[in-house]
Design a protein around this motif. Structure first.
Motif, short mmCIF file in Angstrom:
data_model
loop_
_atom_site.label_atom_id
_atom_site.label_comp_id
_atom_site.label_asym_id
_atom_site.label_seq_id
_atom_site.Cartn_x
_atom_site.Cartn_y
_atom_site.Cartn_z
N ASP A 165 17.62 39.28 6.72
CA ASP A 165 16.46 39.40 7.62
C ASP A 165 16.81 40.36 8.74
N PRO A 166 15.93 41.10 9.31
CA PRO A 166 14.48 41.14 9.09
C PRO A 166 14.06 42.07 7.95
N TYR A 167 15.01 42.70 7.29
CA TYR A 167 14.67 43.67 6.25
C TYR A 167 14.04 43.01 5.03
N ARG A 168 14.40 41.75 4.77
CA ARG A 168 13.81 41.04 3.64
C ARG A 168 12.30 40.90 3.85
N ALA A 169 11.90 40.47 5.03
CA ALA A 169 10.47 40.30 5.32
C ALA A 169 9.74 41.65 5.28
N MET A 170 10.37 42.67 5.85
CA MET A 170 9.76 44.00 5.82
C MET A 170 9.69 44.53 4.38
N GLY A 171 10.73 44.26 3.59
CA GLY A 171 10.75 44.69 2.20
C GLY A 171 9.64 44.04 1.39
N LYS A 172 9.40 42.76 1.62
CA LYS A 172 8.32 42.07 0.92
C LYS A 172 6.97 42.71 1.26
N LYS B 96 22.15 48.93 4.07
CA LYS B 96 22.60 49.71 2.90
C LYS B 96 23.62 50.78 3.32
N PHE B 97 23.32 51.52 4.39
CA PHE B 97 24.22 52.57 4.87
C PHE B 97 24.57 52.38 6.35
N LYS B 98 24.45 51.12 6.82
CA LYS B 98 24.78 50.78 8.20
C LYS B 98 24.01 51.64 9.20
N GLU B 99 22.69 51.71 8.96
CA GLU B 99 21.80 52.47 9.84
C GLU B 99 21.15 51.53 10.84
N ARG B 100 20.43 52.11 11.80
CA ARG B 100 19.76 51.30 12.82
C ARG B 100 18.38 50.82 12.38
N TYR B 101 17.89 51.30 11.25
CA TYR B 101 16.51 51.04 10.86
C TYR B 101 16.37 51.03 9.34
N MET B 102 15.32 50.42 8.87
CA MET B 102 14.97 50.46 7.45
C MET B 102 14.37 51.83 7.17
N ALA C 27 11.59 56.07 9.40
CA ALA C 27 12.35 54.94 9.92
C ALA C 27 11.38 53.82 10.27
N LEU C 28 11.74 52.60 9.89
CA LEU C 28 10.91 51.44 10.20
C LEU C 28 11.74 50.41 10.95
N THR C 29 11.25 49.99 12.09
CA THR C 29 11.92 48.92 12.83
C THR C 29 11.08 47.65 12.84
N ASP C 30 9.80 47.78 12.44
CA ASP C 30 8.89 46.63 12.39
C ASP C 30 7.73 47.00 11.49
N MET C 31 7.03 45.99 10.98
CA MET C 31 5.86 46.23 10.13
C MET C 31 4.66 45.54 10.76
N THR C 32 3.81 46.32 11.39
CA THR C 32 2.56 45.79 11.92
C THR C 32 1.43 46.29 11.02
N ALA C 33 0.22 45.89 11.32
CA ALA C 33 -0.94 46.35 10.55
C ALA C 33 -1.07 47.87 10.61
N ASP C 34 -0.72 48.47 11.74
CA ASP C 34 -0.80 49.93 11.89
C ASP C 34 0.17 50.62 10.92
#
Length: 131
Positions: free
Chosen positions: A37-44, A83-89, A110-117
């Motif tokens: 997490d939080p990449y799992r939720a964003m990945g879904k 995956k590559f020790k980055e700051r963001y998805m 780069a994604l740090t969060d997933m909102t409706a936008d």
């Protein structure tokens, strides 16, 4: 057979890919489930947005990352920051995506969060990529 840089002939190993869409879907969902997490939720959410935006794209793993292909060519993929020790998805597009604009255009985001936008913007990008 292929020749290595040293001139030795070696047998080319076959690429193992799921033979069905269901197999690719299962592999992608397993890779997402393995993300912290939080990449799992964003990945879904990414998976759901990509599948809804371009149902013709087939899910599969590409270098261990969730990816989506058309006619055997990867159109888009994503990876967690771990995956590559980055700051963001990262959400990326390959050259088979139709995102060309003039002489230069972005192919990774780069994604740090997933909102409706973000979901709406990603949906539009994916639709354009397969147009």
């Amino acid at each position: 057979m292929r020749e290595t840089q040293s001139g030795t002939m070696v047998e080319k190993k076959p690429v193992v890919r799921p033979t069905t869409e269901a197999g690719g879907e299962a592999a992608v969902l397993a890779a997402i489930a393995a993300m912290p997490d939080p990449y799992r939720a964003m990945g879904k959410r990414l998976h759901a947005v990509i599948r809804a935006s371009a149902p013709a794209l087939l899910p599969r793993l590409w270098y261990g990352m969730p990816a989506y292909d058309r006619d055997g060519k990867i159109v888009c993929f994503f990876r967690g920051a771990d995956k590559f020790k980055e700051r963001y998805m990262t959400l990326g597009f390959n050259d088979s995506a139709h995102l060309d604009e003039a002489r230069m255009w972005p192919i990774a985001f780069a994604l740090t969060d997933m909102t409706a936008d973000e979901e709406a913007r990603i949906a539009a990008l994916v639709k354009r990529a397969v147009s």
